[in-house]
Motif scaffolding. Structure first.
Motif, PDB file in Angstrom:
ATOM      1  N   PRO A  25       0.811  -1.232   0.000  1.00 35.00           N
ATOM      2  CA  PRO A  25       0.000   0.000   0.000  1.00 35.00           C
ATOM      3  C   PRO A  25       0.835   1.268   0.000  1.00 35.00           C
ATOM      4  O   PRO A  25       0.437   2.270  -0.597  1.00 35.00           O
ATOM      5  N   VAL A  26       2.010   1.226   0.652  1.00 41.45           N
ATOM      6  CA  VAL A  26       2.892   2.400   0.635  1.00 41.45           C
ATOM      7  C   VAL A  26       3.335   2.695  -0.792  1.00 41.45           C
ATOM      8  O   VAL A  26       3.301   3.843  -1.255  1.00 41.45           O
ATOM      9  N   ALA A  27       3.756   1.643  -1.502  1.00 41.58           N
ATOM     10  CA  ALA A  27       4.241   1.821  -2.870  1.00 41.58           C
ATOM     11  C   ALA A  27       3.127   2.279  -3.804  1.00 41.58           C
ATOM     12  O   ALA A  27       3.320   3.178  -4.632  1.00 41.58           O
ATOM     13  N   TRP A  65       0.009   9.678   5.448  1.00 41.32           N
ATOM     14  CA  TRP A  65      -0.482   8.565   4.638  1.00 41.32           C
ATOM     15  C   TRP A  65       0.534   7.438   4.554  1.00 41.32           C
ATOM     16  O   TRP A  65       0.165   6.251   4.539  1.00 41.32           O
ATOM     17  N   THR A  66       1.811   7.772   4.500  1.00 45.84           N
ATOM     18  CA  THR A  66       2.833   6.725   4.484  1.00 45.84           C
ATOM     19  C   THR A  66       2.755   5.874   5.743  1.00 45.84           C
ATOM     20  O   THR A  66       2.798   4.636   5.682  1.00 45.84           O
ATOM     21  N   TRP A 167      -8.510   8.885  10.690  1.00 48.87           N
ATOM     22  CA  TRP A 167      -8.017   9.799   9.659  1.00 48.87           C
ATOM     23  C   TRP A 167      -8.961   9.832   8.462  1.00 48.87           C
ATOM     24  O   TRP A 167      -9.169  10.905   7.861  1.00 48.87           O
ATOM     25  N   LEU A 168      -9.536   8.696   8.114  1.00 43.76           N
ATOM     26  CA  LEU A 168     -10.512   8.663   7.018  1.00 43.76           C
ATOM     27  C   LEU A 168     -11.735   9.513   7.355  1.00 43.76           C
ATOM     28  O   LEU A 168     -12.298  10.180   6.486  1.00 43.76           O
ATOM     29  N   GLY A 169     -12.145   9.481   8.628  1.00 44.62           N
ATOM     30  CA  GLY A 169     -13.254  10.336   9.045  1.00 44.62           C
ATOM     31  C   GLY A 169     -12.904  11.802   8.892  1.00 44.62           C
ATOM     32  O   GLY A 169     -13.720  12.607   8.414  1.00 44.62           O
TER      33      GLY A 169
END
Length: 205
Positions: A25-27, A65-66, A167-169
């Motif tokens: 997911p990071v990449a 996000w990372t 964080w999505l909220g």
């Protein structure tokens, strides 16, 4: 609970490897952010459009996000590994851990796809309504994953998802707030007006 769909699920080799589960997911998130040509336009759009209160500086998003991508990747690894290879005291007596893990693996893969399309929707296609709906769906899906993993497979995996859900909220609030304040219009004309407004503020007009 969603059905297990092999064609829409990451290979088990990804989930069983902690480095692969973390780095994927990071990449992918990095590739979407930097490999699509939106980077300069993102910053321009972010600073020119009206934003709701509490918006963080644009420099915050990359590191956050990372970290969140890596955390959710590790959570997925723990849930898959523990659910398919060893019994857990957290599992309900009637729960089939392997079945639960495979169902949630499909859901995890789908949410990752939804996550990766948010940036193109918001910045590339400039569709704030779709981007906000996408973000809201991510909140629901990942809250379910956190609850399912935490109560049926591994408490640590569940808690690791909590910062991501929070964080999505917050991201949903920012997306909806930005859309509302700009009348759900992210057109080039709207962006130019925002830039002009910013210039007037700097000049004190």
């Amino acid at each position: 609970m969603t059905s297990y769909i092999p064609q829409l699920t990451l290979p088990s080799s990804i989930f069983t490897s902690a480095p692969a589960s973390i780095l994927l997911p990071v990449a992918l998130g990095t590739a979407v952010g930097f490999g699509t040509g939106f980077v300069s336009d993102q910053k321009r759009q972010y600073h020119s459009l009206r934003q709701p209160p509490l918006r963080p500086p644009s420099s915050v998003f990359g590191p956050v996000w990372t970290l969140l991508y890596g955390t959710m990747g590790y959570a997925a690894h723990r849930a898959y590994h523990l659910g398919t290879s060893s019994p857990s005291s957290l599992l309900l007596p009637t729960t089939n851990p392997s079945s639960t893990v495979h169902h949630t693996a499909t859901l995890y893969t789908l949410q990752l796809g939804l996550n990766l399309i948010w940036m193109p929707l918001f910045f590339g296609l400039r569709r704030p309504i779709l981007a906000t709906l996408d973000c809201a769906a991510l909140v629901g899906i990942n809250a379910y994953l956190a609850w399912t993993w935490g109560t049926q497979i591994d408490a640590v995996a569940g808690w690791l998802m909590v910062p991501y859900v929070c964080w999505l909220g917050f991201a949903t609030y920012l997306s909806a707030g930005s859309g509302y304040l700009n009348e759900w219009d992210f057109s080039e004309e709207r962006i130019r007006k925002g830039e002009e407004e910013q210039k007037r503020k700097k000049k004190g007009l």
